[in-house]
Design a protein around this motif. Structure first.
Motif, mmCIF file in Angstrom:
data_model
loop_
_atom_site.group_PDB
_atom_site.id
_atom_site.type_symbol
_atom_site.label_atom_id
_atom_site.label_comp_id
_atom_site.label_asym_id
_atom_site.label_seq_id
_atom_site.Cartn_x
_atom_site.Cartn_y
_atom_site.Cartn_z
ATOM 1 N N LEU A 99 0.820 -1.211 0.000
ATOM 2 C CA LEU A 99 0.000 0.000 0.000
ATOM 3 C C LEU A 99 0.855 1.262 0.000
ATOM 4 N N SER A 100 0.229 2.360 -0.397
ATOM 5 C CA SER A 100 0.914 3.655 -0.340
ATOM 6 C C SER A 100 1.050 4.093 1.113
ATOM 7 N N ARG A 101 1.950 4.998 1.373
ATOM 8 C CA ARG A 101 2.226 5.466 2.738
ATOM 9 C C ARG A 101 0.966 6.021 3.407
ATOM 10 N N ASN A 102 0.161 6.787 2.671
ATOM 11 C CA ASN A 102 -1.053 7.386 3.242
ATOM 12 C C ASN A 102 -2.083 6.328 3.619
ATOM 13 N N THR A 103 -2.187 5.316 2.807
ATOM 14 C CA THR A 103 -3.178 4.272 3.038
ATOM 15 C C THR A 103 -2.758 3.326 4.153
ATOM 16 N N LYS A 104 -1.449 3.128 4.339
ATOM 17 C CA LYS A 104 -0.947 2.178 5.330
ATOM 18 C C LYS A 104 -1.477 2.462 6.733
ATOM 19 N N SER A 105 -1.355 3.700 7.185
ATOM 20 C CA SER A 105 -1.770 4.012 8.557
ATOM 21 C C SER A 105 -3.267 3.813 8.742
ATOM 22 N N VAL A 107 -5.176 1.605 7.119
ATOM 23 C CA VAL A 107 -5.422 0.163 7.163
ATOM 24 C C VAL A 107 -4.924 -0.430 8.473
ATOM 25 N N ILE A 108 -3.766 0.019 8.950
ATOM 26 C CA ILE A 108 -3.238 -0.471 10.231
ATOM 27 C C ILE A 108 -4.236 -0.197 11.353
ATOM 28 N N ASN A 109 -4.820 0.989 11.369
ATOM 29 C CA ASN A 109 -5.802 1.319 12.407
ATOM 30 C C ASN A 109 -7.071 0.486 12.259
ATOM 31 N N GLN A 110 -7.422 0.182 11.025
ATOM 32 C CA GLN A 110 -8.647 -0.568 10.775
ATOM 33 C C GLN A 110 -8.506 -2.051 11.142
ATOM 34 N N VAL A 111 -7.423 -2.687 10.750
ATOM 35 C CA VAL A 111 -7.274 -4.131 10.955
ATOM 36 C C VAL A 111 -6.435 -4.496 12.183
ATOM 37 N N GLY A 112 -5.659 -3.564 12.683
ATOM 38 C CA GLY A 112 -4.772 -3.842 13.808
ATOM 39 C C GLY A 112 -5.380 -3.487 15.141
ATOM 40 N N GLY A 113 -4.610 -3.749 16.159
ATOM 41 C CA GLY A 113 -5.037 -3.425 17.516
ATOM 42 C C GLY A 113 -6.095 -4.372 18.026
ATOM 43 N N THR A 114 -6.910 -3.841 18.928
ATOM 44 C CA THR A 114 -7.969 -4.642 19.539
ATOM 45 C C THR A 114 -9.298 -3.944 19.353
ATOM 46 N N VAL A 115 -10.367 -4.658 19.650
ATOM 47 C CA VAL A 115 -11.707 -4.095 19.476
ATOM 48 C C VAL A 115 -11.969 -2.979 20.484
#
Length: 116
Positions: A99-105, A107-115
């Motif tokens: 992914l591009s740099r702008n999209t990475k963060s 997506v990381i927030n969307q799929v990463g971390g916890t609920v």
């Protein structure tokens, strides 16, 4: 293993998971006991945003309870939950790398971390 990206995806308790994941890579093993996974089973899977796995284990748990075997789901998540999480995150890492740099963060927030 891309530790920086995995750490961003894991967020909470990243030190623990990175250590476990490193052992998986070094030994090729898949078994590692996770007390939270054992106690909370499919709830832990939901918490770690592994929705498909959570639904499957929820069904296994419910069916298992009907036949007095609900402990099977807890045992499987307890012993294989860390490896399921490792595989889950590695799938995201491969997608995020492209992914591009702008999209990475985003997506990381969307799929990463916890609920929560």
């Amino acid at each position: 293993m891309n530790n920086k990206l995995l750490e961003q995806l894991i967020q909470k308790n990243s030190g623990y998971y990175l250590n476990v994941f490193q052992k998986f890579e070094q030994t090729g093993g898949k078994i590692s006991f996770n007390l939270s996974g054992f106690i909370f089973s499919f709830i832990w899977l939901f918490y770690r945003k592994m929705y498909t796995q959570a639904i499957i284990h929820c069904v296994i748990f419910i069916v298992g309870c009907i036949f007095d075997m609900g402990l099977i789901a807890s045992i499987s998540v307890g012993f294989f939950g860390n490896y399921m999480y490792y595989s889950h995150l590695n799938g995201h890492v491969e997608n995020i790398k492209s992914l591009s740099r702008n999209t990475k963060s985003e997506v990381i927030n969307q799929v990463g971390g916890t609920v929560w």
